[in-house]
Design an enzyme around this catalytic site. Structure first.
Site, PDB file in Angstrom:
ATOM      1  N   TYR A  43       0.856  -1.190   0.000  1.00 53.83           N
ATOM      2  CA  TYR A  43       0.000   0.000   0.000  1.00 53.83           C
ATOM      3  C   TYR A  43       0.886   1.232   0.000  1.00 53.83           C
ATOM      4  O   TYR A  43       1.700   1.429   0.901  1.00 53.83           O
ATOM      5  CB  TYR A  43      -0.931   0.022   1.223  1.00 53.83           C
ATOM      6  CG  TYR A  43      -1.783   1.272   1.239  1.00 53.83           C
ATOM      7  CD1 TYR A  43      -2.799   1.434   0.298  1.00 53.83           C
ATOM      8  CD2 TYR A  43      -1.531   2.309   2.129  1.00 53.83           C
ATOM      9  CE1 TYR A  43      -3.561   2.602   0.264  1.00 53.83           C
ATOM     10  CE2 TYR A  43      -2.288   3.482   2.107  1.00 53.83           C
ATOM     11  CZ  TYR A  43      -3.296   3.615   1.171  1.00 53.83           C
ATOM     12  OH  TYR A  43      -4.048   4.769   1.133  1.00 53.83           O
ATOM     13  N   ASP A  77       9.592   2.950   0.014  1.00 49.21           N
ATOM     14  CA  ASP A  77       8.537   3.709   0.670  1.00 49.21           C
ATOM     15  C   ASP A  77       8.755   3.545   2.174  1.00 49.21           C
ATOM     16  O   ASP A  77       8.475   2.490   2.743  1.00 49.21           O
ATOM     17  CB  ASP A  77       7.159   3.194   0.231  1.00 49.21           C
ATOM     18  CG  ASP A  77       6.025   3.994   0.868  1.00 49.21           C
ATOM     19  OD1 ASP A  77       6.287   4.714   1.847  1.00 49.21           O
ATOM     20  OD2 ASP A  77       4.886   3.876   0.383  1.00 49.21           O
ATOM     21  N   LYS A 101       3.949  10.890   7.485  1.00 51.11           N
ATOM     22  CA  LYS A 101       3.654  10.510   8.869  1.00 51.11           C
ATOM     23  C   LYS A 101       4.596  11.178   9.888  1.00 51.11           C
ATOM     24  O   LYS A 101       4.423  12.338  10.161  1.00 51.11           O
ATOM     25  CB  LYS A 101       3.647   8.993   9.010  1.00 51.11           C
ATOM     26  CG  LYS A 101       2.573   8.342   8.083  1.00 51.11           C
ATOM     27  CD  LYS A 101       2.229   6.953   8.476  1.00 51.11           C
ATOM     28  CE  LYS A 101       1.419   6.201   7.439  1.00 51.11           C
ATOM     29  NZ  LYS A 101      -0.028   6.320   7.574  1.00 51.11           N
TER      30      LYS A 101
HETATM   31  N1  PMP Z   1       2.772   4.635   1.813  1.00 53.69           N
HETATM   32  C1  PMP Z   1       2.654   3.947   2.947  1.00 53.69           C
HETATM   33  C2  PMP Z   1       3.638   2.854   3.248  1.00 53.69           C
HETATM   34  C3  PMP Z   1       1.637   4.224   3.859  1.00 53.69           C
HETATM   35  O1  PMP Z   1       1.525   3.522   4.978  1.00 53.69           O
HETATM   36  C4  PMP Z   1       0.735   5.286   3.560  1.00 53.69           C
HETATM   37  C5  PMP Z   1      -0.400   5.660   4.501  1.00 53.69           C
HETATM   38  N2  PMP Z   1      -0.849   4.677   5.332  1.00 53.69           N
HETATM   39  C6  PMP Z   1       0.894   5.982   2.373  1.00 53.69           C
HETATM   40  C7  PMP Z   1       1.923   5.637   1.517  1.00 53.69           C
HETATM   41  C8  PMP Z   1      -0.018   7.119   2.015  1.00 53.69           C
HETATM   42  O2  PMP Z   1       0.181   8.208   2.860  1.00 53.69           O
HETATM   43  P1  PMP Z   1      -0.981   9.285   3.081  1.00 53.69           P
HETATM   44  O3  PMP Z   1      -2.093   8.602   3.807  1.00 53.69           O
HETATM   45  O4  PMP Z   1      -0.319  10.385   3.869  1.00 53.69           O
HETATM   46  O5  PMP Z   1      -1.397   9.742   1.730  1.00 53.69           O
END
Ligand code: PMP
Length: 440
Positions: A158, A248, A275
């Site tokens: 994700y 990521d 985050k």
């Molecule tokens: N990449 C990862 C690994 C995530 O955990 C998340 C959010 N849970 C995202 C991208 C997307 O980030 P955002 O919710 O700030 O758009």
């Protein structure tokens, strides 16, 4: 067939409903205006989601005044808990000076250099407003740099809600409703932790691949750490094919001052962040090799345009800088050790109630899977019993422990051994409350 639910699950649901009438009333009101009564898929759960009133340190209070130890931490982003005094002070100092100036600020230089000083692979960095945007831009960087279009991602990986990376989140090649078919043709998926599959795909299609994107630990799919060999295979394969490797680290940056890439000793070309680097405010960032990132330099002919009304806004920049200053190597080690204590405690709690679970995770993150294990990729995580996880989630809430609806835990710096031990006692009570179900 709700009548088929085991009694223990019904009992847990009934207790949840008894404890949370104010959340129920707010949810029913929300149903009139918001589809499904919410505005964030990940905060929804049955029979109704919780409505929170306030947070302080590691504690949350809901609208009924129930108190929770917060192991969700807004999905791993609140590494210092709620309303940390130093972060609050940084935001309140900035607020009367303006929140977003439509111009460069010293605050963005500062956060950029703080991240760069920690993560060796980051030579240049840019800011956005969410992890989704950061990933979208990192992929764009790779496409522009390589002049290729295919990206490879993991089944169950994700990376936010942008079309290009929504493919395969729920299993191989699955295209979610509303996602562009044409973009799906440019997105290939491979199983996580399968070096042979990675080698095969890169050998077959390497010359078309702009980037491979991977989390060093699959976060949302269940806190599943990568095998070191898998990441080094991706590194070697992408380098040989002239493709970029994107880590990521939106969740995993919390694991080490240098991110998970420092833990594994694998250097990606580009890294995405979000985050924890926002100190609790919305943020995203991506960075890496100067030669690729410099494609955004507006002094270049044909540079990549990246406007964005709130990119680098002063509030997120000062909150993020305060959060990173608080996140010392010592604090990271301490919460990683609390994570070890939590995983061991959760395993013992499950064993004590004869519940078969697999607890995954690394450092300050953990997840309970109702599966005999091992849980190493999307397929093994998807095979776990989701109904039992949903039941455990509610049972934990009844015990004052707040996690993701999939029972994922993130430890934060306001927590101590006592907090972890309380969560483990809560988990023991929760497993016991569900024992007739979980032993079924
Ligand atoms: N990449 C990862 C690994 C995530 O955990 C998340 C959010 N849970 C995202 C991208 C997307 O980030 P955002 O919710 O700030 O758009």
């Amino acid at each position: 067939m709700t009548h088929a639910l085991p009694n223990s699950f019904e009992h847990v649901r009934a207790r949840y409903a008894e404890r949370t009438p104010a959340s129920r009333a707010l949810y029913e009101g929300a149903l009139r205006d918001l589809p499904g009564g919410e505005t964030r898929t990940s905060t929804f759960f049955q029979p109704h989601p919780l409505f929170m009133a306030r947070g302080e340190g590691a504690i949350l209070f809901d609208e009924d005044g129930n108190r929770y130890l917060d192991f969700l931490g807004n999905y791993t982003s609140l590494i210092h808990g709620h309303a940390h005094p130093r972060i609050t002070a940084a935001i309140t100092r900035q607020l009367p000076l303006g929140s977003a100036h439509g111009a460069c600020t010293e605050a963005q230089n500062r956060l950029a250099s703080l991240i760069k000083s920690r993560v060796a692979s980051v030579e240049r960095i840019r800011f956005a407003n969410s992890g989704t945007e950061a990933v979208m831009q990192a992929v764009r960087t790779a496409r522009a740099w390589t002049k290729r279009h295919v990206i490879v991602k993991m089944e169950g990986g994700y990376h936010g809600s942008w079309d290009g990376v929504m493919i395969g989140v729920k299993g191989k090649d699955r295209i979610p409703p509303g996602v562009s078919r044409s973009i799906a043709e440019e997105t290939l998926t491979i199983p996580f932790n399968d070096p042979a599959a990675a080698r095969r795909l890169i050998e077959e299609r390497g010359q078309e691949i702009a980037a491979v994107i991977v989390e060093p630990m699959l976060g949302s799919t269940g806190a599943i750490p990568a095998d070191p060999e898998f990441l080094s295979t991706l590194r070697r394969g992408t380098a040989a094919a002239g493709a970029l490797l994107i880590f990521d680290e939106i969740q995993t940056f919390r694991l080490d001052p240098g991110g998970a890439q420092a833990v594994y000793g694998v250097t990606p070309d580009l890294t995405t962040f979000a985050k924890v680097i926002g100190g609790g405010l919305p943020i995203g960032a991506w960075g890496g090799r100067a030669d690729a990132m410099d494609l955004y330099d507006p002094r270049r002919t044909g540079f990549i345009s990246h406007p964005g009304t709130f990119n680098g806004n002063a509030l997120a920049m000062v909150a993020g800088a305060a959060a990173l200053e608080l996140l010392t190597p010592g604090e990271i080690s301490r919460i990683n050790a609390l994570g070890d204590r939590l995983r061991a405690g959760l395993r013992q709690a499950a064993t004590a109630s004869e519940t078969a679970v697999t607890v995954t995770g690394m450092g300050s993150m953990a997840q309970v899977h109702f599966a005999a294990g091992p849980v190493t990729d999307y397929a093994s995580a998807a095979a776990a019993d989701k109904q039992r996880a949903a039941a455990l989630h509610l049972a934990l809430i009844n015990e004052g422990v707040f996690t993701s609806p999939t029972c994922r835990f993130a430890v934060s710096t306001p927590m101590t051994d006592d907090d972890v031990d309380q969560a483990v006692s809560g988990a023991r009570a929760a497993f016991t409350a569900l024992a007739p179900l979980t032993a079924a």
